[in-house]
Every structure is written in structure tokens, then in C-alpha cells.
Design an enzyme around this catalytic site. Structure first.
Site, PDB file in Angstrom:
ATOM      1  N   SER A 143       0.869  -1.180   0.000  1.00  0.00           N
ATOM      2  CA  SER A 143       0.000   0.000   0.000  1.00  0.00           C
ATOM      3  C   SER A 143       0.902   1.224   0.000  1.00  0.00           C
ATOM      4  O   SER A 143       2.085   1.129   0.351  1.00  0.00           O
ATOM      5  CB  SER A 143      -0.866  -0.011   1.264  1.00  0.00           C
ATOM      6  OG  SER A 143      -1.514   1.237   1.457  1.00  0.00           O
ATOM      7  N   TYR A 156      -1.864  -1.458  10.320  1.00  0.00           N
ATOM      8  CA  TYR A 156      -1.874  -1.619   8.861  1.00  0.00           C
ATOM      9  C   TYR A 156      -0.620  -0.996   8.246  1.00  0.00           C
ATOM     10  O   TYR A 156       0.014  -1.594   7.378  1.00  0.00           O
ATOM     11  CB  TYR A 156      -3.141  -0.969   8.308  1.00  0.00           C
ATOM     12  CG  TYR A 156      -3.366  -1.127   6.824  1.00  0.00           C
ATOM     13  CD1 TYR A 156      -3.815  -2.342   6.293  1.00  0.00           C
ATOM     14  CD2 TYR A 156      -3.181  -0.068   5.938  1.00  0.00           C
ATOM     15  CE1 TYR A 156      -4.054  -2.486   4.935  1.00  0.00           C
ATOM     16  CE2 TYR A 156      -3.415  -0.201   4.583  1.00  0.00           C
ATOM     17  CZ  TYR A 156      -3.851  -1.410   4.081  1.00  0.00           C
ATOM     18  OH  TYR A 156      -4.092  -1.558   2.730  1.00  0.00           O
TER      19      TYR A 156
HETATM   20  N1  LIG Z   1      -8.669  -0.510  -1.414  1.00  0.00           N
HETATM   21  C1  LIG Z   1      -7.629   0.255  -1.183  1.00  0.00           C
HETATM   22  O1  LIG Z   1      -7.726   1.501  -1.163  1.00  0.00           O
HETATM   23  C2  LIG Z   1      -6.284  -0.336  -0.955  1.00  0.00           C
HETATM   24  C3  LIG Z   1      -5.180   0.527  -0.937  1.00  0.00           C
HETATM   25  C4  LIG Z   1      -3.924  -0.002  -0.744  1.00  0.00           C
HETATM   26  C5  LIG Z   1      -3.761  -1.370  -0.579  1.00  0.00           C
HETATM   27  N2  LIG Z   1      -4.851  -2.178  -0.587  1.00  0.00           N
HETATM   28  C6  LIG Z   1      -4.622  -3.616  -0.402  1.00  0.00           C
HETATM   29  O2  LIG Z   1      -5.159  -4.320  -1.486  1.00  0.00           O
HETATM   30  C7  LIG Z   1      -5.571  -5.628  -1.057  1.00  0.00           C
HETATM   31  C8  LIG Z   1      -7.016  -5.857  -1.446  1.00  0.00           C
HETATM   32  O3  LIG Z   1      -7.807  -4.865  -0.817  1.00  0.00           O
HETATM   33  P1  LIG Z   1      -9.317  -4.570  -1.224  1.00  0.00           P
HETATM   34  O4  LIG Z   1      -9.497  -3.113  -1.084  1.00  0.00           O
HETATM   35  O5  LIG Z   1      -9.672  -5.245  -2.489  1.00  0.00           O
HETATM   36  O6  LIG Z   1     -10.036  -5.262   0.023  1.00  0.00           O
HETATM   37  P2  LIG Z   1     -11.441  -6.027   0.148  1.00  0.00           P
HETATM   38  O7  LIG Z   1     -11.785  -6.002   1.587  1.00  0.00           O
HETATM   39  O8  LIG Z   1     -12.416  -5.492  -0.836  1.00  0.00           O
HETATM   40  O9  LIG Z   1     -11.006  -7.498  -0.270  1.00  0.00           O
HETATM   41  C9  LIG Z   1     -10.086  -8.227   0.495  1.00  0.00           C
HETATM   42  C10 LIG Z   1     -10.333  -9.704   0.274  1.00  0.00           C
HETATM   43  O10 LIG Z   1      -9.437 -10.412   1.126  1.00  0.00           O
HETATM   44  C11 LIG Z   1     -10.178 -11.456   1.721  1.00  0.00           C
HETATM   45  N3  LIG Z   1      -9.582 -11.860   2.996  1.00  0.00           N
HETATM   46  C12 LIG Z   1      -9.585 -11.207   4.178  1.00  0.00           C
HETATM   47  N4  LIG Z   1      -8.994 -11.951   5.124  1.00  0.00           N
HETATM   48  C13 LIG Z   1      -8.609 -13.107   4.523  1.00  0.00           C
HETATM   49  C14 LIG Z   1      -7.943 -14.271   4.973  1.00  0.00           C
HETATM   50  N5  LIG Z   1      -7.582 -14.430   6.262  1.00  0.00           N
HETATM   51  N6  LIG Z   1      -7.685 -15.247   4.081  1.00  0.00           N
HETATM   52  C15 LIG Z   1      -8.060 -15.126   2.787  1.00  0.00           C
HETATM   53  N7  LIG Z   1      -8.699 -14.054   2.312  1.00  0.00           N
HETATM   54  C16 LIG Z   1      -8.967 -13.049   3.172  1.00  0.00           C
HETATM   55  C17 LIG Z   1     -11.566 -10.877   1.934  1.00  0.00           C
HETATM   56  O11 LIG Z   1     -12.534 -11.876   2.154  1.00  0.00           O
HETATM   57  C18 LIG Z   1     -11.761 -10.110   0.650  1.00  0.00           C
HETATM   58  O12 LIG Z   1     -12.308 -10.905  -0.370  1.00  0.00           O
HETATM   59  C19 LIG Z   1      -5.334  -5.650   0.453  1.00  0.00           C
HETATM   60  O13 LIG Z   1      -4.092  -6.259   0.728  1.00  0.00           O
HETATM   61  C20 LIG Z   1      -5.298  -4.184   0.831  1.00  0.00           C
HETATM   62  O14 LIG Z   1      -4.579  -3.947   1.997  1.00  0.00           O
HETATM   63  C21 LIG Z   1      -6.105  -1.692  -0.769  1.00  0.00           C
END
Ligand SMILES: NC(=O)c1ccc[n+]([C@@H]2O[C@H](COP(=O)([O-])OP(=O)(O)OC[C@H]3O[C@@H](n4cnc5c(N)ncnc54)[C@H](O)[C@@H]3O)[C@@H](O)[C@H]2O)c1
Length: 256
Positions: A143, A156
Site C-alpha cells: 500500500s 496496517y
Molecule cells: N482498497 C484500497 O484503497 C487499498 C489501498 C492499498 C492497498 N490495498 C490492499 O489491497 C488488497 C485488497 O484490498 P481490497 O481493497 O480489495 O479489500 P477487500 O476487503 O475489498 O477485499 C479483500 C479480500 O481479502 C479477503 N480476505 C480477508 N482476510 C482473509 C484471509 N484471512 N484469508 C483469505 N482471504 C482473506 C476478503 O474476504 C476479501 O475478499 C489488500 O491487501 C489491501 O490492503 C487496498
């Protein structure tokens, strides 16, 4: 010819958000996709959508925070598809959003279990297959919060910083074995994770989103597909000379 034609990709957290976009894009570009998540119905829906569009995918329930779950699932995927060429460590949670002095040990550990240990477990169990195959590509979703500070979600920040450096160390270990390891650093991307953060924001949803628009020089948050295209590049052979690198997909956030 797709950009990841004939490759097998394992995507963690593939049921929603960025993970879903990665699964669907990889399938469109010719990969067979192992969609994994703790959400079974949502994960199966991704597989159904890919299959309906003529792509190749299957779902496995895998909790990245449980090593036994990861070990068994990786073995099942390798048995099903015959190999694993690409691992995308995408599953992540943002966790407690309060000052460090108010965070409990349980809240801290919960984020590290998924975001850090999850990426470690998956890497640990996929790498032996990649070594035997003579190579592969691992993409870790960190991130912008893994590189710069801000006064929210302390566990985080620390977890995503750990993922950033784990990427570089793993890249060094496996560079001579044909396994490339890179990290991707999204800015705010409109997914359930962010909608949840906005809904829980003390300033309210609208004010939170206005703030997000303002801090991204491009003027708005990104979409899951914006991240998926970067992951596709790093996963593909187009990035064959790229390892240990960080790709920022953040609308200019970290350039300020
Ligand atoms: N959305 C953002 O703004 C953003 C920004 C920077 C980084 N990220 C990173 O991108 C990645 C995806 O984020 P997102 O926004 O799509 O999140 P989201 O919450 O929409 O999706 C995350 C997915 O991970 C799954 N998950 C959670 N815990 C789990 C576990 N123990 N085992 C297996 N699966 C699990 C959830 O069920 C979900 O399907 C994450 O690593 C997040 O930190 C997101």
C-alpha cells in the site's frame, strides 16, 4: 495471445475488490486462475463470471492466516492445474483505526496474521513449486501506507511496511532461481475495504471521500482495474528483468 497465456495464477483474497479484478483480468489474458478466499459464495461467483466469459478458473477456500489451510490449498491447486507460475498475495485487512496507545495486542496481531503472515505462508508454500519449475512471479500487494505515514490504522501501516521489505528480501533470495518478487502500492481504491473505512470514519462518509479526492493529485481515488493492470505487468514475462521493485498506483499521492 494473452499476456499471461498458459500460466497458472494463485490469487489470495480473490473474491472481492482488487483481488477480483486481478482474477478477471488474468483470466481474460489467458491464465488459469485459482481464486482463493475465506468468502466461498463470493469466490465462486468470480469463478462463475470468468467461466461464463470463456476463461479458466476454480475456487478454493483458503484462510491465508492459517498455515495448514495454505499448505493444503497450495497442494490442491498444484494437483488441479499441474503448476503455479504466479502468486498474488492480495488478501488483506485494514484493522483497528485508533491511536497506537489505544490498540490492543489482539487488534495488532489480527492485522499482522493476515497481511504479513498470510503473504509469508503463501510464499513459503508456493516457492518450492516455483523452484522445481525453474521460475515464477510473486506480486505482493502492499500500500502507499507501506511506504509513508499518516495518522490512521497504525497496525496496517506497520504490516504493509513489512510486506514491502519482505518483498525485497525474497527477491534477493530467489533472483538466481528465476523467481521474481515485486510489490504494488495502491493509493485509495474504491473497494469494500475503503467503503467500510469511510462508513466508520468519525467525520462521516461524504467528508471522508472528499478528503480522499483532495489528497490524490489526480483528484479522485482509483478503481480495482487500475491496480490489476500493474499486477498483470509484474506477473507477466514483460517484467522479466524486474524484481525487488515497488510499483505505485496512487494517482500521484506519494510523489508529493
Ligand atoms: N482498497 C484500497 O484503497 C487499498 C489501498 C492499498 C492497498 N490495498 C490492499 O489491497 C488488497 C485488497 O484490498 P481490497 O481493497 O480489495 O479489500 P477487500 O476487503 O475489498 O477485499 C479483500 C479480500 O481479502 C479477503 N480476505 C480477508 N482476510 C482473509 C484471509 N484471512 N484469508 C483469505 N482471504 C482473506 C476478503 O474476504 C476479501 O475478499 C489488500 O491487501 C489491501 O490492503 C487496498
Amino acid at each position: 495471445m494473452g499476456r499471461v497465456e498458459n500460466k497458472v495464477a494463485l490469487v489470495t483474497g480473490g473474491a472481492l475488490g482488487i483481488g477480483r479484478a486481478i482474477c478477471e483480468l488474468f483470466a481474460r489474458e489467458g491464465a488459469a486462475v485459482a481464486v482463493t478466499d475465506i468468502l466461498e459464495a463470493e469466490g465462486q461467483a468470480v469463478v462463475d463470471a470468468i467461466t461464463a466469459a470463456g476463461g479458466k478458473a476454480a475456487f478454493w477456500r483458503m484462510d491465508v492466516a492459517q498455515e495448514a489451510s495454505v499448505r493444503q490449498t497450495v497442494a490442491a491447486i498444484a494437483a488441479h492445474f499441474g503448476r503455479i507460475d504466479i502468486l498474488v498475495n492480495n488478501a488483506g485487512i485494514s484493522g483497528a483505526d485508533k491511536p497506537p496507545h489505544e490498540i490492543s495486542e489482539e487488534e495488532w496481531d489480527a492485522v499482522f496474521a493476515v497481511d504479513v503472515k498470510g503473504a509469508f505462508f503463501c510464499t513459503k508454500h508456493v516457492v518450492p513449486l516455483m523452484l522445481a519449475q525453474g521460475g515464477g512471479s510473486i506480486v505482493n500487494i502492499s500500500s502507499i501506507y507501506g511506504a509513508i505515514g499518516s495518522a490512521d490504522v497504525p497496525p496496517y501501516h506497520a504490516a504493509k511496511g513489512a510486506v514491502r521489505l519482505m518483498t525485497k528480501t525474497d527477491a534477493m533470495y530467489y533472483a538466481r532461481h528465476g523467481i521474481r518478487v515485486n510489490s504494488v502500492h495502491p493509493g485509495t481504491i474504491m473497494t469494500e475495504l475503503v467503503r467500510g473505512m469511510a462508513q466508520n470514519a468519525p467525520e462521516g462518509y461524504e467528508a471522508y471521500m472528499e478528503g480522499r479526492n483532495r489528497i490524490h493529485p489526480i483528484g479522485h481515488p482509483g478503481e480495482p482495474i487500475d491496480v490489476a493492470y500493474g499486477v498483470l505487468y509484474l506477473a507477466s514475462d514483460e517484467a522479466r528483468f524486474v524484481t525487488g521493485s515497488e510499483l505505485y498506483i496512487d494517482g500521484g499521492y506519494t510523489a508529493q
